[in-house]
Enzyme design. Structure first.
Site: not given
Length: 283
Positions: A82, A209
């Protein structure tokens, strides 16, 4: 089963109008907790590590944990870098055995982002390893990654050009989310997302999120998001479990006992997020 790439996983999600949850893991307990949730929900799952997490233990340590979990699991599992911060780190992840890699060139200019991203995509193509990029800048702070809150959102026409010139397999877009904790309720630019979807055919990714209302996540999936990243909420859930156990058992000293409570919290949270993403039963 063996580790898989995110290529087919996200294409299937795109065709089925759901998203795959991507969960940042920090230790063995979080890996085990995420896998347990995915198996109970019969859902594909993506495990992620950031550059600062990699610094903590190393790419090989996290790969070994996730690979072991995947081999024992009955659902598809991918391991993803990531926010890869450099070409060198991306190549280290590729050589180590990561099955999905993000290169984040969003802090440079549009052309600099394209150049860096294309280098990584070209290097990963022979082994068919998935490559995610970011266009626009997701605000907030996570780990050592930081962006200004007034950073520009993703421009749809730039997104179209970016994908065509880089050959990435998925694209993270900036539509109003941020890394870390929100001070208020985030408002996502769904109109912008719909415009991006019209001109970009590859799977789209939603970062930041954690803390976004479930209905907003569901709406973003309807508009083309195929991968949703969750990090901060998992850390909080695990830490809250550990704190709760130690508060109730001040003389406790066995890491397995407080780790188990932290794992239970993470498993419960991941199951909720899988349900929101709509990937239950899609393994």
């Amino acid at each position: 089963m063996p580790l898989v790439t995110t290529n087919e996983m996200l294409k299937k999600a795109q065709a089925g109008h759901y998203a795959v949850g991507a969960f940042n893991v920090e230790n063995m307990e979080m890996v085990m907790a995420v896998i347990k949730a995915a198996e109970e929900m019969n859902s594909p799952v993506i495990m992620q590590t950031t550059p600062s997490t990699v610094k903590y233990a190393g790419l090989d340590y996290y790969l070994a944990m996730v690979r072991t979990a995947a081999e024992r699991a009955s659902v598809p599992v991918a391991i993803h870098l990531d926010h890869g911060s450099s070409f060198e780190l991306a190549m280290q992840a590729l050589r180590t055995g990561y099955t999905s890699i993000m290169i984040d060139g969003s802090h440079g200019s549009f052309e600099e982002n394209i150049t860096l991203t294309r280098r990584v995509a070209d290097a990963c193509l022979p082994s068919q390893i998935s490559v995610e990029a970011e266009l626009g800048k997701v605000g907030g702070k996570e780990d050592d990654l930081e962006a200004e809150n007034d950073s520009p959102y993703t421009d749809p026409q730039q997104a179209k050009e970016f994908v065509e010139r880089t050959n990435v397999t998925s694209l993270a877009v900036a539509i109003g989310t941020a890394h870390g904790l929100y001070q208020g309720t985030p408002k996502l630019d769904f109109e912008r997302l719909a415009a991006i979807r019209e001109v970009v055919s590859i799977p789209l990714v939603l970062h930041g999120a954690s803390g976004v209302p479930d209905d907003a996540v569901r709406e973003s999936i309807k508009l083309g998001i195929c991968k949703v990243n969750f990090a901060t909420e998992l850390r909080i859930a695990y830490s809250d479990g550990v704190k709760k156990y130690l508060a109730e058992n001040p003389d406790g000293f066995d890491p397995k006992k407080y780790g188990t409570v932290g794992m239970e919290n993470v498993t419960a949270l991941v199951k909720e997020k899988i349900s929101v993403c709509g990937s239950e039963g899609q393994a």
